[in-house]
Design a protein around this motif. Sequence first.
Motif, short mmCIF file in Angstrom:
data_model
loop_
_atom_site.label_atom_id
_atom_site.label_comp_id
_atom_site.label_asym_id
_atom_site.label_seq_id
_atom_site.Cartn_x
_atom_site.Cartn_y
_atom_site.Cartn_z
N ARG A 84 0.84 -1.19 0.00
CA ARG A 84 0.00 0.00 0.00
C ARG A 84 0.88 1.25 0.00
O ARG A 84 2.03 1.21 0.42
CB ARG A 84 -0.96 0.02 1.18
CG ARG A 84 -0.33 0.14 2.53
CD ARG A 84 -1.38 0.07 3.66
NE ARG A 84 -2.41 1.07 3.49
CZ ARG A 84 -3.70 0.81 3.26
NH1 ARG A 84 -4.13 -0.44 3.18
NH2 ARG A 84 -4.59 1.77 3.14
N ILE A 85 0.31 2.33 -0.47
CA ILE A 85 0.95 3.65 -0.40
C ILE A 85 -0.12 4.63 0.05
O ILE A 85 -1.23 4.65 -0.50
CB ILE A 85 1.53 4.10 -1.76
CG1 ILE A 85 2.65 3.16 -2.21
CG2 ILE A 85 2.07 5.51 -1.67
CD1 ILE A 85 3.25 3.54 -3.55
N ALA A 86 0.23 5.45 1.06
CA ALA A 86 -0.74 6.37 1.64
C ALA A 86 -1.98 5.56 2.04
O ALA A 86 -1.85 4.57 2.75
CB ALA A 86 -1.07 7.49 0.67
N ASP A 87 -3.16 5.93 1.56
CA ASP A 87 -4.36 5.20 1.93
C ASP A 87 -4.82 4.25 0.83
O ASP A 87 -5.97 3.80 0.83
CB ASP A 87 -5.49 6.16 2.30
CG ASP A 87 -5.87 7.10 1.16
OD1 ASP A 87 -5.13 7.13 0.15
OD2 ASP A 87 -6.90 7.79 1.26
N VAL A 88 -3.93 3.94 -0.11
CA VAL A 88 -4.28 3.07 -1.24
C VAL A 88 -3.77 1.66 -1.01
O VAL A 88 -2.56 1.43 -0.88
CB VAL A 88 -3.71 3.61 -2.56
CG1 VAL A 88 -4.06 2.66 -3.71
CG2 VAL A 88 -4.23 5.00 -2.84
N ASP A 89 -4.69 0.71 -0.93
CA ASP A 89 -4.34 -0.71 -0.87
C ASP A 89 -4.11 -1.18 -2.31
O ASP A 89 -5.06 -1.25 -3.10
CB ASP A 89 -5.47 -1.49 -0.21
CG ASP A 89 -5.14 -2.98 -0.06
OD1 ASP A 89 -4.13 -3.44 -0.63
OD2 ASP A 89 -5.90 -3.68 0.62
N ILE A 90 -2.88 -1.49 -2.64
CA ILE A 90 -2.54 -1.87 -4.02
C ILE A 90 -3.13 -3.24 -4.38
O ILE A 90 -3.40 -3.52 -5.54
CB ILE A 90 -1.01 -1.86 -4.21
CG1 ILE A 90 -0.48 -0.45 -3.94
CG2 ILE A 90 -0.62 -2.30 -5.62
CD1 ILE A 90 1.03 -0.36 -3.88
N GLY A 91 -3.33 -4.07 -3.37
CA GLY A 91 -3.97 -5.37 -3.62
C GLY A 91 -2.99 -6.50 -3.87
O GLY A 91 -3.40 -7.64 -4.13
N ARG A 92 -1.69 -6.21 -3.77
CA ARG A 92 -0.66 -7.24 -3.97
C ARG A 92 0.67 -6.67 -3.45
O ARG A 92 0.79 -5.48 -3.22
CB ARG A 92 -0.52 -7.59 -5.45
CG ARG A 92 0.01 -6.45 -6.30
CD ARG A 92 -0.03 -6.76 -7.78
NE ARG A 92 0.64 -5.74 -8.58
CZ ARG A 92 0.13 -4.57 -8.91
NH1 ARG A 92 -1.09 -4.24 -8.48
NH2 ARG A 92 0.81 -3.71 -9.64
N ASP A 93 1.65 -7.55 -3.31
CA ASP A 93 2.98 -7.10 -2.96
C ASP A 93 3.72 -6.62 -4.20
O ASP A 93 3.65 -7.26 -5.26
CB ASP A 93 3.79 -8.24 -2.32
CG ASP A 93 3.39 -8.50 -0.88
OD1 ASP A 93 2.79 -7.59 -0.26
OD2 ASP A 93 3.67 -9.60 -0.37
N ILE A 94 4.42 -5.52 -4.06
CA ILE A 94 5.32 -5.04 -5.10
C ILE A 94 6.73 -5.00 -4.52
O ILE A 94 6.94 -4.48 -3.41
CB ILE A 94 4.92 -3.64 -5.60
CG1 ILE A 94 3.57 -3.71 -6.33
CG2 ILE A 94 5.99 -3.06 -6.53
CD1 ILE A 94 3.10 -2.40 -6.90
N HIS A 95 7.67 -5.59 -5.23
CA HIS A 95 9.05 -5.68 -4.76
C HIS A 95 9.79 -4.38 -5.06
O HIS A 95 9.64 -3.79 -6.13
CB HIS A 95 9.75 -6.86 -5.43
CG HIS A 95 9.20 -8.19 -5.05
ND1 HIS A 95 9.76 -9.00 -4.09
CD2 HIS A 95 8.11 -8.86 -5.51
CE1 HIS A 95 9.05 -10.09 -3.95
NE2 HIS A 95 8.03 -10.04 -4.80
#
Length: 279
Positions: free
Chosen positions: A233-244
């Motif tokens: 996630r970044i700020a209040d955004v759940d990206i929905g997956r892991d990013i390396h």
Amino acid sequence: MRATDHIVSTSDAQLNILKRMIHLIHEQLLNKLDVITWAAPIPYFGDPCKATIATVGLNPSDREFVSSDGVELANTARRFHTLASLELNSWNDLKLAQLESIHDTCTEYFSRNPYDGWFKPLDLLISGTNDSFYSSLFHACHLDLIPYATGIKWASLKTWQRESLLTISANFLGQVLKYSPIKILILNGKTVVENFERASDVSFRKEPMKDWCLPRKNGNHISGFSYEGKIARIADVDIGRDIHILGYNHNIQSSYGVTSLVRTSIQEWISHKTKEILN
């Protein structure tokens, strides 16, 4: 859901993100932050919807919009849209077709008139992954923490201006990543790493890299460091997956004394780590 449905929804999401970025300019919320308000924001260089790997910088250079003597780029020299290029008096007059045109100049950036002096060195670093900014088949893109060009360099901005821009922009970056297949982000330099950590509220693993040391005649050599981690996630955004996350402390374009041997070592490290992550 059909594949075409996903394409349409992703495209709509990109346009909505871009529209909200422009709305902040129109609402004059950025006037005190030295943002070039007549220039369109740049949410991505290249198409994030076609990329697995993205490099990350701070914010767009003013050279994307003006020449070395400060004159707005025009005609074939132009890279991105401005109020003048769209024949607008205000961003409030922006129509859907013009919004789509701004989006196209971003996604098609590397097939038009890219700022090669800045992007070629960065592209060389990721070349061991087989991905490239300039490839349509194995496409990489570039993202900035801040999508707005500023009239002065990042380091010359006041601390509160930098913090405000980062706070405003973190949500946008999270949204761009959420609606993309990007799996790996490569952070270009210590300042990018530190600000990305602040935006995502995550600390990355820092390791000394002997082969990345930059020698100095006075003996005060500049040590090299790598950074690794994950975000979801970044700020209040759940990206929905892991990013390396992969990063290095030298800014490839501006760090004095970055030798070809150091560049090659960073390139090999990125290639090795990328293969580990994707395989």
